[in-house]
Design a protein around this motif. Structure first.
Motif, PDB file in Angstrom:
ATOM      1  N   VAL A  24      36.209  85.388  14.537  1.00 53.86           N
ATOM      2  CA  VAL A  24      34.966  84.757  14.097  1.00 53.86           C
ATOM      3  C   VAL A  24      35.120  84.344  12.629  1.00 53.86           C
ATOM      4  N   ARG A  26      34.356  84.297   8.873  1.00 54.05           N
ATOM      5  CA  ARG A  26      33.887  85.403   8.021  1.00 54.05           C
ATOM      6  C   ARG A  26      32.404  85.302   7.702  1.00 54.05           C
ATOM      7  N   TRP A  29      30.160  86.148  10.575  1.00 61.84           N
ATOM      8  CA  TRP A  29      30.132  87.599  10.817  1.00 61.84           C
ATOM      9  C   TRP A  29      29.252  88.291   9.790  1.00 61.84           C
ATOM     10  N   ALA A  33      25.977  90.376  10.651  1.00 63.71           N
ATOM     11  CA  ALA A  33      25.922  91.792  10.267  1.00 63.71           C
ATOM     12  C   ALA A  33      24.681  92.077   9.423  1.00 63.71           C
ATOM     13  N   ASP A  43      31.070  92.944  18.228  1.00 64.59           N
ATOM     14  CA  ASP A  43      30.807  91.781  17.383  1.00 64.59           C
ATOM     15  C   ASP A  43      30.180  90.632  18.160  1.00 64.59           C
ATOM     16  N   LEU A  47      26.855  88.600  17.109  1.00 65.22           N
ATOM     17  CA  LEU A  47      26.838  87.156  16.874  1.00 65.22           C
ATOM     18  C   LEU A  47      25.864  86.451  17.807  1.00 65.22           C
ATOM     19  N   CYS A  54      29.517  82.655  22.109  1.00 67.41           N
ATOM     20  CA  CYS A  54      30.816  83.329  22.102  1.00 67.41           C
ATOM     21  C   CYS A  54      31.607  82.846  23.307  1.00 67.41           C
TER      22      CYS A  54
END
Length: 86
Positions: A24, A26, A29, A33, A43, A47, A54
């Motif tokens: 992914v 950065r 992410w 997060a 993850d 996302l 995804c």
């Protein structure tokens, strides 16, 4: 599972086994997060909550997750078999 007892079985034809690493950008992410409730399973779930799609990409069966000493032995043997051992 309820009380330590298995109470059902999913239809495995509908499931995929996920490998790490998941790839992914950065910043995506970090943004996901920051919005996390810490209840995601991985993850991809984090996302997805951000609204990102995804994709599933076919991986390799020898892409190991090394978490136990035995995993290191298996990885070393795979590398040796491929001629990549140090």
């Amino acid at each position: 599972m309820r009380g330590g007892v298995i109470v059902g079985h999913p239809d495995r034809s509908l499931l995929w086994a996920a490998q790490t690493p998941q790839v992914v950008l950065r910043q995506a992410w970090l943004d996901a997060a920051a919005m996390s409730d810490d209840d995601e399973t991985d993850d991809a779930a984090m996302l997805s909550r951000l609204g990102l799609e995804c994709a599933v990409v076919e991986g390799s069966h020898d892409n190991l997750k090394v978490t136990r000493p035995l995993d290191l032995d298996i990885a070393a043997r795979l590398l040796a078999a491929r001629g990549d051992a140090p």
